[in-house]
Design an enzyme around this catalytic site. Structure first.
Site, short mmCIF file in Angstrom:
data_model
loop_
_atom_site.label_atom_id
_atom_site.label_comp_id
_atom_site.label_asym_id
_atom_site.label_seq_id
_atom_site.Cartn_x
_atom_site.Cartn_y
_atom_site.Cartn_z
N ASP A 67 -80.55 -26.30 17.91
CA ASP A 67 -79.28 -26.92 17.51
C ASP A 67 -79.50 -28.39 17.14
O ASP A 67 -79.04 -28.86 16.09
CB ASP A 67 -78.26 -26.88 18.66
CG ASP A 67 -77.91 -25.48 19.16
OD1 ASP A 67 -76.76 -25.07 19.08
OD2 ASP A 67 -78.82 -24.78 19.65
N GLU A 90 -71.31 -30.96 15.58
CA GLU A 90 -71.05 -30.51 16.95
C GLU A 90 -71.87 -31.28 17.99
O GLU A 90 -71.36 -31.61 19.07
CB GLU A 90 -71.38 -29.01 17.08
CG GLU A 90 -71.13 -28.54 18.51
CD GLU A 90 -71.49 -27.09 18.79
OE1 GLU A 90 -71.89 -26.37 17.85
OE2 GLU A 90 -71.38 -26.69 19.96
N ASP A 162 -72.13 -27.37 11.96
CA ASP A 162 -72.39 -26.62 13.19
C ASP A 162 -73.81 -26.09 13.01
O ASP A 162 -74.04 -25.12 12.29
CB ASP A 162 -71.37 -25.49 13.36
CG ASP A 162 -71.49 -24.85 14.74
OD1 ASP A 162 -72.53 -25.04 15.40
OD2 ASP A 162 -70.53 -24.17 15.15
N ILE A 164 -76.09 -24.61 14.90
CA ILE A 164 -76.21 -23.20 15.27
C ILE A 164 -74.85 -22.80 15.80
O ILE A 164 -74.41 -23.27 16.86
CB ILE A 164 -77.28 -22.95 16.37
CG1 ILE A 164 -78.67 -23.28 15.84
CG2 ILE A 164 -77.23 -21.48 16.81
CD1 ILE A 164 -79.81 -22.96 16.82
N ASP A 165 -74.15 -21.98 15.05
CA ASP A 165 -72.88 -21.45 15.53
C ASP A 165 -73.20 -20.10 16.16
O ASP A 165 -73.99 -19.33 15.60
CB ASP A 165 -71.91 -21.30 14.36
CG ASP A 165 -70.56 -20.79 14.82
OD1 ASP A 165 -70.11 -21.18 15.92
OD2 ASP A 165 -69.95 -19.98 14.09
N THR A 167 -74.37 -19.99 19.49
CA THR A 167 -75.62 -20.24 20.23
C THR A 167 -75.88 -19.13 21.25
O THR A 167 -77.03 -18.76 21.49
CB THR A 167 -75.56 -21.62 20.93
OG1 THR A 167 -75.26 -22.60 19.93
CG2 THR A 167 -76.89 -22.00 21.56
N ASP A 308 -66.17 -24.88 13.49
CA ASP A 308 -66.26 -23.44 13.76
C ASP A 308 -65.46 -22.61 12.75
O ASP A 308 -65.53 -21.38 12.80
CB ASP A 308 -65.76 -23.12 15.17
CG ASP A 308 -66.83 -23.36 16.23
OD1 ASP A 308 -68.02 -23.21 15.91
OD2 ASP A 308 -66.46 -23.69 17.38
N1 LIG Z 1 -62.91 -20.84 25.22
C1 LIG Z 1 -63.26 -20.78 23.94
N2 LIG Z 1 -62.40 -20.23 23.03
C2 LIG Z 1 -62.75 -20.14 21.73
N3 LIG Z 1 -63.93 -20.57 21.22
C3 LIG Z 1 -64.81 -21.13 22.08
C4 LIG Z 1 -64.53 -21.26 23.47
N4 LIG Z 1 -65.60 -21.84 24.06
C5 LIG Z 1 -66.51 -22.08 23.07
N5 LIG Z 1 -66.03 -21.66 21.89
C6 LIG Z 1 -66.62 -21.75 20.56
O1 LIG Z 1 -66.98 -20.45 20.12
C7 LIG Z 1 -68.05 -20.61 19.22
C8 LIG Z 1 -68.75 -19.31 19.00
O2 LIG Z 1 -67.85 -18.43 18.44
P1 LIG Z 1 -68.07 -16.86 18.44
O3 LIG Z 1 -67.58 -16.34 19.74
O4 LIG Z 1 -67.22 -16.42 17.29
O5 LIG Z 1 -69.50 -16.63 18.25
C9 LIG Z 1 -68.90 -21.65 19.87
O6 LIG Z 1 -69.66 -22.27 18.87
P2 LIG Z 1 -71.18 -22.71 19.21
O7 LIG Z 1 -71.94 -21.48 19.51
O8 LIG Z 1 -71.55 -23.37 17.93
O9 LIG Z 1 -71.08 -23.66 20.36
C10 LIG Z 1 -67.88 -22.60 20.52
O10 LIG Z 1 -67.60 -23.73 19.70
MG LIG Z 2 -69.81 -23.11 16.70
MG LIG Z 3 -72.12 -25.13 20.95
MG LIG Z 4 -72.99 -24.74 17.47
#
Ligand SMILES: Nc1ncnc2c1ncn2[C@@H]1O[C@H](COP(=O)(O)O)[C@@H](OP(=O)(O)O)[C@H]1O
Ligand SMILES: [Mg+2]
Ligand SMILES: [Mg+2]
Ligand SMILES: [Mg+2]
Length: 370
Positions: A67, A90, A162, A164-165, A167, A308
């Protein structure tokens, strides 16, 4: 005489270049190159990731050397090309600056520099700070990560990164995405999402993996294989309520699976949801792998982040879909780093979005837009 002719020809050629260059062509080209390099970087990290290369952030979410290194790389490239543009990224480098010893920092610097110096390929430009000999110092790369600290807002140009979305998906060896967007006055103008682990063709899950989704407002949505440069335009197919299936997060903490179950039964959907991490879901929706993407709040007071959703929302709109919250309002990218109070996300094709929204409102009691 000779000079006058040269002048006239110069003016003609300059004006024809201007006329034939679509808006945001340079930004699009740069964003594709940055995301392509970051996809190679993050995939290489995954193949060699060791346990102590992952940290847990204050909000308990994971962050890896991948990331940080990918945000540094993209930020360096953006800053070379568009030095005046602020970045809403991020990650920040506070933990790295405070690290005892330098293990993580050194690994991040090594990864970012490897990605920066890798040879130029089609579309790359040396003016973006990439190519042989373009290494940066540790201080420069930490500062590049911290350039992502912009607070966002309604006015002006800004990029979202972002790196790594998904992660959590990345750590499981499943889907993740490198996500980049350009906002101008809170409207997404360019959205790029790179998905190194996503099958290029959903009907061939064992086939080639790795795709980049690209959208520019008014110029459509395209898919490019990570392994080459051929662009294919994407248009969402028309689903009817009876043929609908939906995409949602793997993580029940990120999107309420019980709420989507209720919405699904109101709509009479019988096919099980496709659960997938990251904004790969928006890309899959844009190319018709699913007919609907739902993200329903889990009631923990979480505020969705603009990085996101900004690139993903543009992909879907440019492929012919509609993206709103559960009140039917467009996502507002002008509120700062977050989308404000969480009313979820409802993304679907034009033919079904209204019916889906009705079902969402029945299930959640969300008020329809005035
Ligand atoms: N309680 C929550 N509700 C919704 N999204 C959340 C969350 N906690 C973290 N996230 C976000 O959900 C993203 C991942 O989405 P998905 O579930 O669609 O894969 C995460 O991005 P990162 O992985 O970049 O941190 C983070 O920003
Ligand atoms: Mg993300
Ligand atoms: Mg993250
Ligand atoms: Mg991320």
């Amino acid at each position: 005489m000779h000079n006058r002719l040269r002048l006239i020809l110069g003016i003609i050629s300059r004006s024809s270049t201007t006329m034939s260059t679509p808006p945001f062509a340079s930004e699009r080209q740069l964003a594709i190159s940055a995301v392509r390099r970051a996809c190679v970087l993050t995939s290489s990290v995954f193949n060699k990731l060791v346990k102590n290369e992952t940290l847990t952030k204050g909000d308990k979410s994971p962050v890896t050397v991948g990331d940080y290194a990918a945000q540094a790389l993209i930020s360096v490239m953006l800053t070379h090309a568009f030095p005046a543009d602020p970045i809403v990224g991020e990650e920040d480098a506070a933990e790295l600056r405070a690290e005892e010893g330098k293990t993580l920092r050194e690994r991040i610097i090594e990864l970012a520099n490897q990605a920066l110096v890798s040879p130029l390929v089609e579309g790359d430009k040396v003016e973006w700070g990439i190519g042989p000999g373009q290494t940066k110092t540790s201080a420069e790369l930490l500062d590049a990560i911290d350039r992502g600290n912009y607070n966002g807002g309604r006015i002006g140009r800004m990029w979202t990164i972002d790196p790594i979305d998904g992660t959590k998906g990345f750590l499981r060896g499943e889907q993740f995405a490198v996500c980049l967007s350009l906002l101008v006055d809170a409207q997404v103008q360019v959205g790029i999402i790179g998905c190194p682990n996503l099958p290029f063709d959903a009907s061939k899950p064992e086939g080639e993996r790795g795709c980049i989704f690209v959208a520019v407002r008014g110029q459509g949505c395209h898919q490019i294989p990570l392994s080459s440069y051929t662009e294919t335009r994407l248009t969402m197919p028309t689903f009817t309520p009876s043929s609908l299936n939906f995409l949602e997060s793997v993580e029940a903490l990120h999107s309420s699976h019980s709420t989507t179950d209720t919405i699904s039964s109101i709509l009479g959907i019988t096919r099980p949801p496709v659960r997938m991490d990251s904004q790969a879901k928006y890309g899959c929706l844009a190319r018709g792998d699913g007919g609907l993407y739902l993200r329903m709040p889990t009631g923990v007071g979480y505020r969705e982040k603009i990085w996101d959703h900004a690139p993903g929302a543009l992909l879907v709109e440019e492929a012919g879909g509609i993206v709103t919250d559960s009140r039917g309002l467009p996502l507002d990218f002008g509120l700062g780093r977050t989308l404000g109070e969480n009313f979820g996300v409802v993304a679907a094709g034009k033919a079904v979005h209204a019916a889906v929204l009705d079902a969402v409102q029945q299930a959640t009691g969300a008020k329809a837009k005035a």
